[in-house]
Design a protein around this motif. Sequence first.
Motif, PDB file in Angstrom:
ATOM      1  N   ARG A 166       0.828  -1.201   0.000  1.00  0.00           N
ATOM      2  CA  ARG A 166       0.000   0.000   0.000  1.00  0.00           C
ATOM      3  C   ARG A 166       0.865   1.254   0.000  1.00  0.00           C
ATOM      4  O   ARG A 166       0.575   2.214  -0.714  1.00  0.00           O
ATOM      5  N   VAL A 169       1.901   1.970  -3.438  1.00  0.00           N
ATOM      6  CA  VAL A 169       0.815   2.528  -4.239  1.00  0.00           C
ATOM      7  C   VAL A 169       0.672   4.023  -3.931  1.00  0.00           C
ATOM      8  O   VAL A 169       0.547   4.855  -4.832  1.00  0.00           O
ATOM      9  N   LEU A 170       0.732   4.350  -2.643  1.00  0.00           N
ATOM     10  CA  LEU A 170       0.589   5.759  -2.254  1.00  0.00           C
ATOM     11  C   LEU A 170       1.748   6.585  -2.796  1.00  0.00           C
ATOM     12  O   LEU A 170       1.562   7.710  -3.266  1.00  0.00           O
ATOM     13  N   ARG A 172       3.519   5.974  -5.450  1.00  0.00           N
ATOM     14  CA  ARG A 172       3.367   6.173  -6.895  1.00  0.00           C
ATOM     15  C   ARG A 172       2.249   7.160  -7.207  1.00  0.00           C
ATOM     16  O   ARG A 172       2.348   7.954  -8.137  1.00  0.00           O
ATOM     17  N   ALA A 173       1.184   7.096  -6.403  1.00  0.00           N
ATOM     18  CA  ALA A 173       0.095   8.054  -6.615  1.00  0.00           C
ATOM     19  C   ALA A 173       0.595   9.472  -6.353  1.00  0.00           C
ATOM     20  O   ALA A 173       0.298  10.400  -7.102  1.00  0.00           O
TER      21      ALA A 173
END
Lengths: 620, 233, 260
Positions: A166, A169-170, A172-173
Motif C-alpha cells: 500500500r 501505491v501511495l 506512486r500516486a
Amino acid sequence: MGLFIAQVLTGLANAGALFMVASGLSLIFGVTRIVNFAHGSFYMLGAYIGYTLMQVLPGAVGFWGAILLAGLAVGVLGVLVEVLVLRPVYRAPELFQLVATFGVILVIQDLALLIWGPEDLLGPRAPGLRGVVRIMGEPIPKYDIALLVITPFVALGLWYLITKTRVGVLVRAATQDREMVGALGVNQAWLFTGVFALGTALAGLGGALQLPKGGADLMMDFNILTAVFVVVVIGGMGSLPGAYLAAVIISVLNVFGVTYLPQSTLVLMFVVMVLVLMIRPYGLFGREEVAGEHGQVGEPERPFKPAGLQVRLLVGAGVATLAAMPLYASTFSQVLATDILIFCLFAASLHFMLGLGGLVSFGHAAFFGGGAYVAALMVTHADSPMELAFILAPIGAGLAALIIGWVCLRLTGVYFAMLTLAFAQLIWSLVFQWGDVTGGDDGLVGIWPAEWLKETTVFFYFALTLSVGGIIALRHVAHSPFGYALRAARDSARQAEATGINTKRVQLLAFGLAGTMAGLAGGLFVFSKGSVFPNELEIARSFDALIVVFLGGVKTLAGGVAGGAFFKGVEDILVRFEYWRLALGLLIIVVVILAPDGIVGSLRKAAERVGLLKRGEDTT
Amino acid sequence: MLELNAINSFYGKAHVLNDLSFAAERGQVVALLGRNGAGKTTTMKSIMQLVRPKTGTVTFQGHNITGLASHKVAKMGLGYVPEERRIFTDLTVLENLEVGRQPPREGTVTWTQDMLFDLFPNLAERRDNRGKALSGGEQQMLTIARTLMGNPSFVLLDEPSEGIAPVIVEQMVRVIQQLKADGLTVLLSEQNLHFARAVADTTVIIESGSQKFTGTLDELNAHPEIRDAYLSV
Amino acid sequence: MTNPALETKGLTKAFGGLMAVDNVSFALAQGELLALIGPNGAGKSTCFNMLMGQLRPTRGSVHLNGADITGLSPRRIWRMGVGRTFQITATYASMTVIENVQMALLSHHGQVFRIFPHAHKMHRDRAMALLEMVGMAAQAERHCAVLAYGDLKRLELAIALAHEPSVLLMDEPTAGMAPRERIALMQLTADIVRDKGVSVLFTEHDMDVVFAHAHRIMVLNRGQLIAEGNVAQVREDPRVQEVYLGGGTVFASEGAAENA
C-alpha cells in the motif's frame, strides 16, 4: 575468459553503491519533484558516519551493524533536512528547491571537514571477508562477492515495496498528484518525509557499504553525483529496474575502461548515456514526462515591456558609476568589478534560456569554460594573437551549444537538464583526461591579453563594454519576435506549434545564443586571469550560475544580473573565512526560504506592498 | 451537517469567496450553481482546505474544520471528487481504489471493491487497466469510486457531468440517487441545469463568491429574475 | 464543382490491435458548421489529431480544398489554412491578451526569428481587429493569466483566426463554460462562419449547443461513423440514442432547442 568474468564481477560489485544512491535520488525526485543535488552529500555522510561507527563497534557484527546504523543515521539527517529546509520551500516555484539542496551540499561539505578533517580516510576491511576467492584463476575480493549478493536483495526489496505494498501505491500516486493523495485522506507531508528518509538512507547505506573499497573523502559527494545522474537518466527516471541495470552497465563498463582505455574512463560513461538516449529518449525503462501537471506551483511571470525612460536612466547612471570606478577605486576593486561583470554576463546568458525559454540547463559551465578553453588552446597551440583567440571563444562555445543543444532538446524537463549536465561533464572529462593538449589538471597558463589591454584599467573597460553590451543585447532579443517566440514555446508549446512556430528550432537557437554569450564571458575570464583550469567546466560552476539565476529571480528580466552581482560580491567577502562554504550554504538556504520569488521578484513585491511600484494584475 | 460561515478565500491575491455562507442538511443533495468564475470550485476546495479560507469557519458534523490539513478533513468523512478528475493515470483501476481506501466509519456504508464494481460495471472489466487507458466517462466513474472507498458521509462532486456523453451523465444521475438512498449527503456543483434538476433537493446559487439564493428548484423556478441574473442560462 | 473544404477518405488509425478510428470518410462543405459527436473514447480526438497532422493515419487520406495533406506536419497544415482551438485552452500565460494574438500574426508573417524589432509594436492593429471580432478588445492589455475561462476561449478563437484559415477545427469549444457563455461562443462561431466563409468541424458533449448550432451532425462510436444527418435525424436514430444520447433527460427537449 577468466579476466573477463572477473571484471564483470567487479563491475557488478561496484554497481551496488551506485544503484543505492541512484534509486534513492530517483525515488525522491518521483514523489517530491525535487532534484536532490545534495544526494551525493548524504552518500558521503554515510561513508564518514560508517567509518566512525566501525572504529567503535567491534567484529563482524559491529561492521555490518555500523553499515546499517550509518544508513539509518543518514536517513534521520535526511528527515532533518526535509523538515527544516525543504518543507518551507515546497510551495516555491518549480525547481527553486534545488537551490536549497545546493545550499545543503555546501553546509555538509564544511561540516564534514570540521568533524572528520581534510585527510582521506581509509575504509576498514570487512571482518571475515578480507581475502580473495579465485574464479577461473582470477582473484576476486571476497567483499566484492558479498556486495554482489547483497545488492539484488536490496533492489528486490525496494521493488516489492514500491509495486506490491500500500505504501508503494501511495508513493506512486503521490508521484503523480500529491495534492489529490492528500484530499483522499493520506498524510502527504509524512509521505514526503518518509520518501526523503528512505532515499537518503539508501544513499547513506551506499556510502557505508563502499567503505572497504573506496574509503571516505571530501570529494565523494560531487564524484558520485555525476555517475548517479547518468545512471538515473540511462535507467529512466523513477524506474528501479532501470536504475539497477544502468548501474551495472556503467560499473562494468568502467572496470573494462580502466583496463583497456585508461585515458577515457570518464568520457566512456557519457558516451554510453548519449547513445542510449539517442535510441530511447526517456531512458531504458523511463516514460515520457508530462510537464505542468498537478502539483506544480508558482504563478506565471508577468508580461513585460521594453524599459521605460526611468529605468533606462537608472541603468545609465549605474553604468556611469561603474565606468567612473578608476577615478575613485583601487586597482584591486577594478579587478573585483571585472570578475563580477564577467559573472553577470555568464548568469544573464543562463537566465536568457532558463527564464525566457524554461530550458533548465545543469551544464551551462560547458560554454563558459568552453569559451575560455577555446581561447586558451588557440594561444597555447596555435600562437594565435589574443584578438583572434578572443573572438573564437564565443564562436566556439556557440557552435558547441548548437551541437549539444540539438541532442539535448530531443528531451524535455528534468531529462533535458540531466543531459546538459552530462554533456558538460563529458567536456570536463575530455579536458581533464586529455592532458597532452589541455594540460589536464594543471590547466593552461600564460594566456595574457594583447599589449593594448595589459593595463588593469583598460581591461576593466574592455570587460565593462562587452559584458554590459552582451547583457543589453540579450535583453533586446527578449523583446524581439524571437524572444516572444521563446516565451511562447515555454508557455504553451501546443499552441505555438499549432500556430506554425517551430518551437524546437526556436529553443535550439536560444540555446546557441546563450552558449555564445557564456563563451564571451569565458573569453573575458581567461584573459583577465591569464590561465584556465578544468574547474571552470565543473558542475560546481554550472550550479553557481543556476543558483544566481534562481536567487536573482527567474521570472524577472533583471534576475540573472542582480543575482550575479549579489552572489559574486558575497562570495568574495565570505571566501576570506575558513568555513565560508558553511556560511554561504546557510545564506543560500535562508534566502531561498525568505525570498521564494528571488531577490528581484521579492523586492518588487515588497515595493508594491508599500506602494512604491504599481501592482501587477492579480493572478488567479 | 456542513456549514460554511462567512468564508473569505483568496487565490493568490484574487478575492474569490466573499463572506460565503450556506449549509447542507444530512441526506440531501445540494446543487451549487453559478457562472464560471463564480467560485464554485473554490468553495469545494475551501471545504476540503485545499484552499485555506482567510476568515470564516467551515463546520462539519459540529466540528470546526477550518485550517485543518486536507487529509484530516478527508479522514472525518468528507470525500472530494475534483472537476478535472485527477485520477492516477499510471496506476491501475484497482490501485486507484487502493489510494482512496480508508478504514470503515461508523454510520456510513463500508464500500468494498466488489460493491463499487456493481455500481460501476464498466470499471469491473477494466480493473487491471491503467488509468490512462480509460475513456473520459470511465475516468469520471473511477474518481467517484475512488472517493467512495474512503467511506465518506459527505461527498463533494465538482461538475461531474462536464465533458461526459449524455448517456453516461444519465448513469451518473442514477449513481447519485443511489448514494442519496444510502444516506450520503452530496454537494454538487453544476453548470448543466438538466442534470442538477434530476438529482438535487435544494440549490445554492453563488455569484462573485457570495450566496445569492437558497431554496428548492421549484422555488427557483418561481423566481425567474434570479435565474436570469445569476445563472446565465 | 467546388471541392469540399475538408474531406477524408477511409481514414484509419490503429494503435496496436485497437482500431481507434476505423475507415472514416466524410466531407466538410464550404461554410458548413459540422459537429462530430460520440461517446468518450470513440476516437474523436484521434480523428482530430490526424486532421491536424499530430498523428499519421494508418490508412486513408485527408484533403484540404482538394489538396492532399495526409501526413503533413502540423505546421505545414496550419500554413495551408487550417486553424484549431483546444479542448483544454492553450494560451501564453505570461503575455498580455493582445501579445497572444500578435504572436500568431508574427508566425503567420514568417517573422518569428527576427531579433531586431520590438515585438510588441508589430501587427497591433490587425491583432486589435481580431480581438474586436471576438469581443475581447476591451481586455487587450490584460495579463492572459488572469482571464476568466470564457474569455480565454474567445482569445483562443482570435488566435486561431489570425492566419485567416479556411477551415477551423474546434475540440469541445464550450467545455467548462456556463450555458449562456456556450451559446454566446457558438453564436460567435456561427457568425464567423457566415461572414468569413470559414468551414468549421467541432466536437462537443453539450447537446444543447450541438442541436442549436450544427448544420449537420456525425456520430462516431468505437472508431466508426454510425450516423450522419441533420439534427432531427440524429436525435431520432435509435443507435445514437443507445450509445450516446440516452433517454434525453440531461439536455433540452426538442422544442427548447429550437427556440434557443
